[in-house]
Motif scaffolding. Structure first.
Motif, mmCIF file in Angstrom:
data_model
loop_
_atom_site.group_PDB
_atom_site.id
_atom_site.type_symbol
_atom_site.label_atom_id
_atom_site.label_comp_id
_atom_site.label_asym_id
_atom_site.label_seq_id
_atom_site.Cartn_x
_atom_site.Cartn_y
_atom_site.Cartn_z
ATOM 1 N N LEU A 66 -86.278 -12.335 45.722
ATOM 2 C CA LEU A 66 -85.228 -11.873 44.815
ATOM 3 C C LEU A 66 -84.928 -12.928 43.750
ATOM 4 C CD1 LEU A 66 -83.198 -9.699 44.041
ATOM 5 C CD2 LEU A 66 -81.584 -10.682 45.693
ATOM 6 N N ALA A 67 -84.882 -14.185 44.162
ATOM 7 C CA ALA A 67 -84.584 -15.253 43.199
ATOM 8 C C ALA A 67 -85.667 -15.362 42.140
ATOM 9 C CB ALA A 67 -84.411 -16.585 43.921
ATOM 10 N N GLY A 68 -86.899 -15.058 42.514
ATOM 11 C CA GLY A 68 -87.975 -15.087 41.539
ATOM 12 C C GLY A 68 -87.811 -14.022 40.470
ATOM 13 N N ALA A 69 -87.109 -12.959 40.818
ATOM 14 C CA ALA A 69 -86.861 -11.892 39.838
ATOM 15 C C ALA A 69 -85.579 -12.164 39.058
ATOM 16 C CB ALA A 69 -86.764 -10.542 40.542
ATOM 17 N N ALA A 70 -84.536 -12.588 39.735
ATOM 18 C CA ALA A 70 -83.225 -12.767 39.082
ATOM 19 C C ALA A 70 -82.429 -13.816 39.851
ATOM 20 C CB ALA A 70 -82.469 -11.443 39.050
ATOM 21 N N ALA A 248 -91.040 -21.013 42.292
ATOM 22 C CA ALA A 248 -92.280 -20.234 42.436
ATOM 23 C C ALA A 248 -92.490 -19.338 41.218
ATOM 24 C CB ALA A 248 -92.226 -19.406 43.715
ATOM 25 N N ARG A 249 -91.429 -18.732 40.763
ATOM 26 C CA ARG A 249 -91.535 -17.880 39.573
ATOM 27 C C ARG A 249 -91.930 -18.715 38.352
ATOM 28 N NH1 ARG A 249 -93.039 -13.347 37.153
ATOM 29 N NH2 ARG A 249 -91.930 -13.087 35.185
ATOM 30 N N ALA A 250 -91.357 -19.913 38.221
ATOM 31 C CA ALA A 250 -91.680 -20.761 37.068
ATOM 32 C C ALA A 250 -93.170 -21.088 37.055
ATOM 33 C CB ALA A 250 -90.841 -22.048 37.118
ATOM 34 N N ALA A 285 -97.357 -27.227 41.816
ATOM 35 C CA ALA A 285 -97.619 -26.261 42.890
ATOM 36 C C ALA A 285 -97.727 -26.943 44.249
ATOM 37 C CB ALA A 285 -98.890 -25.474 42.584
ATOM 38 N N ILE A 286 -98.278 -28.153 44.258
ATOM 39 C CA ILE A 286 -98.390 -28.895 45.524
ATOM 40 C C ILE A 286 -96.988 -29.239 46.052
ATOM 41 C CG2 ILE A 286 -99.124 -31.107 46.520
ATOM 42 C CD1 ILE A 286 -101.548 -30.949 44.493
ATOM 43 N N ALA A 287 -96.127 -29.696 45.138
ATOM 44 C CA ALA A 287 -94.753 -30.021 45.552
ATOM 45 C C ALA A 287 -94.056 -28.774 46.101
ATOM 46 C CB ALA A 287 -93.977 -30.597 44.369
ATOM 47 N N LEU A 288 -94.235 -27.670 45.407
ATOM 48 C CA LEU A 288 -93.617 -26.407 45.836
ATOM 49 C C LEU A 288 -94.153 -25.981 47.199
ATOM 50 C CD1 LEU A 288 -91.953 -23.842 45.207
ATOM 51 C CD2 LEU A 288 -93.924 -22.989 43.923
ATOM 52 N N ASP A 289 -95.445 -26.149 47.378
ATOM 53 C CA ASP A 289 -96.097 -25.726 48.614
ATOM 54 C C ASP A 289 -95.489 -26.395 49.844
ATOM 55 O OD1 ASP A 289 -98.212 -24.131 49.727
ATOM 56 O OD2 ASP A 289 -99.241 -26.004 50.217
ATOM 57 N N GLY A 290 -94.970 -27.610 49.665
ATOM 58 C CA GLY A 290 -94.379 -28.332 50.794
ATOM 59 C C GLY A 290 -93.038 -27.779 51.233
ATOM 60 N N LEU A 291 -92.407 -26.989 50.374
ATOM 61 C CA LEU A 291 -91.069 -26.487 50.722
ATOM 62 C C LEU A 291 -91.133 -25.357 51.751
ATOM 63 C CD1 LEU A 291 -89.313 -26.341 47.215
ATOM 64 C CD2 LEU A 291 -89.242 -28.182 48.915
ATOM 65 N N TYR A 292 -92.147 -24.505 51.619
ATOM 66 C CA TYR A 292 -92.161 -23.280 52.444
ATOM 67 C C TYR A 292 -92.138 -23.565 53.948
ATOM 68 C CZ TYR A 292 -93.451 -21.071 48.006
ATOM 69 O OH TYR A 292 -93.476 -20.646 46.714
ATOM 70 N N VAL A 331 -89.789 -26.630 37.797
ATOM 71 C CA VAL A 331 -89.481 -25.840 36.596
ATOM 72 C C VAL A 331 -89.726 -26.701 35.358
ATOM 73 C CG1 VAL A 331 -87.700 -24.586 35.319
ATOM 74 C CG2 VAL A 331 -87.863 -24.331 37.804
ATOM 75 N N GLU A 332 -89.378 -27.978 35.437
ATOM 76 C CA GLU A 332 -89.614 -28.833 34.265
ATOM 77 C C GLU A 332 -91.106 -28.964 33.968
ATOM 78 O OE1 GLU A 332 -87.584 -32.629 34.013
ATOM 79 O OE2 GLU A 332 -89.097 -33.321 32.586
ATOM 80 N N GLN A 333 -91.908 -29.101 35.006
ATOM 81 C CA GLN A 333 -93.366 -29.168 34.788
ATOM 82 C C GLN A 333 -93.870 -27.865 34.165
ATOM 83 O OE1 GLN A 333 -94.372 -32.045 34.930
ATOM 84 N NE2 GLN A 333 -95.063 -32.740 36.933
ATOM 85 N N ALA A 334 -93.325 -26.747 34.634
ATOM 86 C CA ALA A 334 -93.736 -25.447 34.091
ATOM 87 C C ALA A 334 -93.391 -25.351 32.605
ATOM 88 C CB ALA A 334 -93.061 -24.315 34.870
ATOM 89 N N VAL A 335 -92.217 -25.880 32.264
ATOM 90 C CA VAL A 335 -91.801 -25.892 30.859
ATOM 91 C C VAL A 335 -92.755 -26.771 30.042
ATOM 92 C CG1 VAL A 335 -89.999 -26.786 29.314
ATOM 93 C CG2 VAL A 335 -89.370 -25.357 31.273
#
Ligand SMILES: Cc1cc2nc3c(=O)[nH]c(=O)nc-3n(C[C@H](O)[C@H](O)[C@H](O)COP(=O)(O)OP(=O)(O)OC[C@H]3O[C@@H](n4cnc5c(N)ncnc54)[C@H](O)[C@@H]3O)c2cc1C
Length: 384
Positions: A66-70, A248-250, A285-292, A331-335
């Protein structure tokens, strides 16, 4: 994985509305109607009480989606899910004082979290608000709660204040109704991000919780009470999930963007072929992957009543801090990889960038989680 509560088509509609809510600083009225219709607000209510019976671990994945959508919609309904999760947590431990939350949620009531107060960094352990006994086991609450997400819609507010009328102070936790009097919702939400959450100020001037809606009377200060543990656990874990979903959405948006964005210097090749861009996005993505796995494991341990002893609270706050800080960096990296287009207000990434910043303000903040861990590692600092 249970995804039918949030089918892709519903998420697409929710995502489509998010930019308008943000631009107009509007509440997510249509999202809420659809989420209620989909049974999302009763997702964690046990099946025997009419809900979908999702575990906390399952709910973390739904909240990420849901957070990825809104993000703002997810953050606001998170507060409702927190109370349902608290009720489940204490019920699973044989305490039925909060069963009414599950029954009322099943009946369509919407719960908000009226805890934060201006300048109160005691958070769950002390309140500037007063809880005044009615002589029959109930209490009236007086005080100003800030950042009450879900303000336009909630029908039940879980809140607390301190009873200072007896020989010893007591923190009193209770649930008041929106239409029961003594509640003023100020329409004062105008923030840089999470705008659709409409986290307005709530002034309580005698809002009354009858005896059967008063769930705790406990001494101020740190406590191992299962109700407070339930708040801590549900709040930190579900909040971590919201901000992980944003990150994840970013990454997804950045992947789409770097396939489209082309480099003149590289003869018109997409930036997706640029080694620096590839490295940066992979790093995010690697940093994000560690959260799940961390979120899943700690949620499962709450579900299964694993005893982590004195590490429970520090580890819960660490999950939240790691997720919100990592999400902000992702998100900053995505930006960065997406370039200047992401700086325009119309860009989804620019909204995600503003929304993700809210993560640093929620408790436990970065300083308090480090203090807690330092105490675990080094013991308390003796008085000077
Ligand atoms: C998007 C978002 C949604 C949130 N949703 C909820 C929610 O649903 N329920 C909930 O309980 N909390 C919610 N929070 C609150 C959050 O968890 C923090 O409690 C909040 O951000 C306050 O953080 P702080 O201690 O850094 O702010 P503070 O430093 O306490 O500042 C918060 C406000 O209080 C004022 N203030 C600070 N000190 C004083 C003082 N001594 N006297 C008078 N005014 C003072 C500041 O000017 C500011 O306006 C939300 C926060 C955000 C950002």
């Amino acid at each position: 994985m249970t995804t039918e509560l949030l089918p892709d088509a519903l998420l697409d509609r929710i995502r489509d509305r998010a930019a308008r809510y943000d631009r107009e600083n509007a509440f997510f009225t249509e999202d809420l109607a659809e989420l209620v219709e989909a049974g999302y607000l009763t997702a964690m209510v046990p099946t025997e009480l009419g809900g979908a019976g999702l575990s906390l671990e399952e709910m973390t994945r739904q909240q990420m989606r849901l957070a990825g959508a809104a993000p703002a919609t997810a953050l606001a309904v998170n507060m409702h899910h927190v109370w349902v999760a608290v009720a489940r947590t204490v019920r699973a431990r044989g305490d039925h004082s909060c069963d009414f939350i599950l029954e009322e949620a099943a009946a369509g009531e919407l719960f908000a979290f009226g805890v934060s107060e201006a300048g109160n960094d005691l958070v769950l352990f002390g309140s500037a608000s007063d809880a005044v006994p009615d002589g029959e086991g109930g209490y009236s609450f007086h005080g100003t709660k800030i950042f009450t997400s879900f303000s336009p819609a909630w029908t039940r507010l879980g809140t607390f204040g301190t009873d200072r009328t007896g020989a010893e102070d007591r923190n009193v936790w209770g649930f008041v109704t929106r239409d029961g009097g003594g509640v003023e919702v100020r329409e004062d939400w105008d923030a840089m991000g999470m705008r659709a959450s409409q986290s307005c100020t709530t002034v309580l001037s005698g809002a009354h919780a009858p005896a059967d809606r008063v769930v705790r009377r406990i001494a101020p200060g740190p406590t191992t009470d299962p109700f407070i543990f339930g708040i801590f656990a549900a709040f930190e874990i579900l909040l971590a999930s919201v901000y992980t979903g944003i990150a994840a959405r970013a990454v997804d948006v950045a992947v789409e963007t770097v396939h489209r964005r082309r480099s003149m210097a590289a003869g018109g090749a997409p930036y997706a072929h640029d080694p620096d861009i590839r490295y940066r996005l992979a790093d995010a993505a690697i940093a994000l992957d560690g959260l799940y796995p961390q979120i899943a494991q700690i949620a499962r341990d709450v579900d299964e009543q694993v005893d982590r002893g004195p590490l429970w609270l520090p580890q819960l706050s660490a999950v939240k801090t790691r997720a919100t800080e990592t999400a902000k960096d992702v998100v900053e990296q995505a930006v960065r990889v997406s370039g200047g287009s992401s700086y325009f207000s119309r860009s989804e990434l620019s909204r995600l960038y503003r929304d993700v910043l809210a993560g640093i303000f929620h408790p436990s903040d970065d300083e308090s989680v480090h203090r807690a861990w330092a105490t675990v590692l080094l013991g308390p600092v003796p008085p000077a």
